[in-house]
Design an enzyme around this catalytic site. Sequence first.
Site, PDB file in Angstrom:
ATOM      1  N   ASN A   1       4.233   3.260  11.613  1.00 48.69           N
ATOM      2  CA  ASN A   1       5.431   2.471  11.872  1.00 48.69           C
ATOM      3  C   ASN A   1       6.444   3.170  12.767  1.00 48.69           C
ATOM      4  O   ASN A   1       7.223   2.527  13.440  1.00 48.69           O
ATOM      5  CB  ASN A   1       6.099   2.074  10.543  1.00 48.69           C
ATOM      6  CG  ASN A   1       6.195   3.232   9.578  1.00 48.69           C
ATOM      7  OD1 ASN A   1       5.195   3.844   9.223  1.00 48.69           O
ATOM      8  ND2 ASN A   1       7.399   3.548   9.155  1.00 48.69           N
TER       9      ASN A   1
ATOM     10  N   GLN B   1       1.757  -2.431   9.544  1.00 50.03           N
ATOM     11  CA  GLN B   1       2.273  -2.405  10.907  1.00 50.03           C
ATOM     12  C   GLN B   1       1.245  -2.917  11.933  1.00 50.03           C
ATOM     13  O   GLN B   1       1.600  -3.247  13.060  1.00 50.03           O
ATOM     14  CB  GLN B   1       2.687  -0.968  11.236  1.00 50.03           C
ATOM     15  CG  GLN B   1       3.901  -0.809  12.110  1.00 50.03           C
ATOM     16  CD  GLN B   1       5.124  -1.591  11.706  1.00 50.03           C
ATOM     17  OE1 GLN B   1       5.460  -2.589  12.349  1.00 50.03           O
ATOM     18  NE2 GLN B   1       5.821  -1.171  10.667  1.00 50.03           N
TER      19      GLN B   1
ATOM     20  N   HIS C   1       6.823 -10.146   6.450  1.00 45.85           N
ATOM     21  CA  HIS C   1       8.058 -10.033   7.256  1.00 45.85           C
ATOM     22  C   HIS C   1       7.900  -9.133   8.475  1.00 45.85           C
ATOM     23  O   HIS C   1       8.809  -9.009   9.288  1.00 45.85           O
ATOM     24  CB  HIS C   1       9.250  -9.610   6.387  1.00 45.85           C
ATOM     25  CG  HIS C   1       9.329  -8.151   6.067  1.00 45.85           C
ATOM     26  ND1 HIS C   1      10.139  -7.285   6.754  1.00 45.85           N
ATOM     27  CD2 HIS C   1       8.705  -7.399   5.125  1.00 45.85           C
ATOM     28  CE1 HIS C   1      10.025  -6.070   6.246  1.00 45.85           C
ATOM     29  NE2 HIS C   1       9.151  -6.110   5.251  1.00 45.85           N
TER      30      HIS C   1
ATOM     31  N   THR D   1       5.312 -15.881 -11.924  1.00 43.07           N
ATOM     32  CA  THR D   1       5.298 -17.172 -11.237  1.00 43.07           C
ATOM     33  C   THR D   1       5.336 -16.928  -9.738  1.00 43.07           C
ATOM     34  O   THR D   1       6.145 -16.140  -9.249  1.00 43.07           O
ATOM     35  CB  THR D   1       6.500 -18.024 -11.685  1.00 43.07           C
ATOM     36  OG1 THR D   1       6.440 -18.157 -13.112  1.00 43.07           O
ATOM     37  CG2 THR D   1       6.479 -19.395 -11.030  1.00 43.07           C
TER      38      THR D   1
ATOM     39  N   CYS E   1      13.867   4.194   6.417  1.00 45.27           N
ATOM     40  CA  CYS E   1      14.030   4.735   5.074  1.00 45.27           C
ATOM     41  C   CYS E   1      14.688   6.106   5.074  1.00 45.27           C
ATOM     42  O   CYS E   1      15.274   6.514   4.090  1.00 45.27           O
ATOM     43  CB  CYS E   1      12.676   4.844   4.380  1.00 45.27           C
ATOM     44  SG  CYS E   1      11.748   3.330   4.514  1.00 45.27           S
TER      45      CYS E   1
HETATM   46  C1  LIG Z   1       7.334  -2.046   6.372  1.00 47.38           C
HETATM   47  C2  LIG Z   1       6.209  -1.214   5.937  1.00 47.38           C
HETATM   48  C3  LIG Z   1       5.836  -1.120   4.594  1.00 47.38           C
HETATM   49  C4  LIG Z   1       6.631  -1.793   3.495  1.00 47.38           C
HETATM   50  O1  LIG Z   1       6.511  -3.183   3.507  1.00 47.38           O
HETATM   51  P1  LIG Z   1       7.599  -4.050   2.732  1.00 47.38           P
HETATM   52  O2  LIG Z   1       7.088  -5.454   2.834  1.00 47.38           O
HETATM   53  O3  LIG Z   1       8.889  -3.856   3.456  1.00 47.38           O
HETATM   54  O4  LIG Z   1       7.640  -3.564   1.327  1.00 47.38           O
HETATM   55  C5  LIG Z   1       4.739  -0.357   4.259  1.00 47.38           C
HETATM   56  N1  LIG Z   1       4.040   0.287   5.193  1.00 47.38           N
HETATM   57  C6  LIG Z   1       4.351   0.229   6.501  1.00 47.38           C
HETATM   58  C7  LIG Z   1       3.502   0.959   7.484  1.00 47.38           C
HETATM   59  C8  LIG Z   1       5.440  -0.514   6.918  1.00 47.38           C
HETATM   60  O5  LIG Z   1       5.753  -0.549   8.219  1.00 47.38           O
END
Ligand SMILES: *Cc1c(COP(=O)(O)O)cnc(C)c1O
Length: 390
Positions: free
Chosen positions: A151, A179, A201, A237, A325
């Site tokens: 990422n 990613q 997302h 759910t 993060c």
């Molecule tokens: C964004 C991301 C995650 C976490 O995903 P979420 O849906 O935000 O919990 C895990 N691994 C990688 C490589 C990411 O880019």
Amino acid sequence: MKESYFDYNATTPVNPRVVEVMIPYLKEHFHNPSSAYKGAKYTKKAIEEAREKIAKFISANPKEIIFTGGGSEADNHAIKGTAFALQNKGRHIITSAIEHHAVLHTCQFLEKIGFEVTYLPVDKYGLVNPETLKETIREDTILVTIMMANNEIGTIEPIKELVRVAHEKGVLFHTDAVQAVGKIPVNVKELGVDMLSLSAHKFYGPKGVGALYIRRGIKIHPLIHGGGQERRKRAGTENVAGIVGAGKAAEIAMEEMEEEERKIRPLRDRLERELIKRIPEVIVNGHPEKRLYNTLNICVKYIEGEGMLALLDFNGISVSSGSACTSGSLEPSHVLLAIGLPHEIAHGSLRFSFGKYNTEEDVDKVIEVLPGIVEKLRAMSPFWREKHGH
Ligand SMILES: *Cc1c(COP(=O)(O)O)cnc(C)c1O
């Protein structure tokens, strides 16, 4: 001021076509899929259709897909679920030093309760060497978990080769493909992985919805206990609207992925070229070719990423320094340290991650303002002045 958004690896806006299919499941089709009347059967069917779309997207069988509350949950489920299921067979797990915190912190937690974890090093491009993996696998190794695309720097790992090495020794393989999915083709059959995480997302779907692919025949423990949803693997759910949105986002990504690469890659490449040309002492991180076409991670020597980020933000440009993060903390990115950058250089990192709605104008704006920002910050930097004798 219009925002120039360059943080698509952190999250993406929900595609309006996705929003549209989600709304009925927040309004009239609100029924609990586990109930027995007509309305419930309708929402149940919507979930199964979404499951088929996600499965098709990664060439899996719908029975091999379980919906989760996002990428982090999928990673946790794969790793803890395997650890708990196989702890009598062995307690050794192998991962890499450049994983997302959803994987790294899960592994660190398991270390606290009696598992042993090896964090494989990477080369200067961020690649894991399959030979190194081979030498690290032991009798008691139960899982290898290595991400498909990083990422922060975008490096794409040789998953197929790594899987082959793990399987030769009879060890399960999970990949965090959060990613990769939606950006590059991901085919679980071709990769040979046993488990794979994805998150909606990151490809224009809603937040809080992800999926874990678990190859047929692989038995891991559930992470969330409760009702019998998701074949008893993930209680609770269902997030019906979110799941429907994830399915639609996958369907759109399948149609539009190639076209998107054709549009985005030249924008990213132009920004890379121009920044190298206009700013002295810039390093581009990640592999030159084996890298996501939307990601540009640079280190600008003698200054800090946080300062550049704030001044870019002042100009309406949204980027990330290090990973989302770790921002706010003083530690430089673990990924940049793992590829061998010294602390002082790793501190000067910026990540531009492109997506669907970026334009030439967005790139023009960065090219216009960033060199000035760097010059201003360097003028105040003791390291820069020391080196250049002012
Ligand atoms: C964004 C991301 C995650 C976490 O995903 P979420 O849906 O935000 O919990 C895990 N691994 C990688 C490589 C990411 O880019």
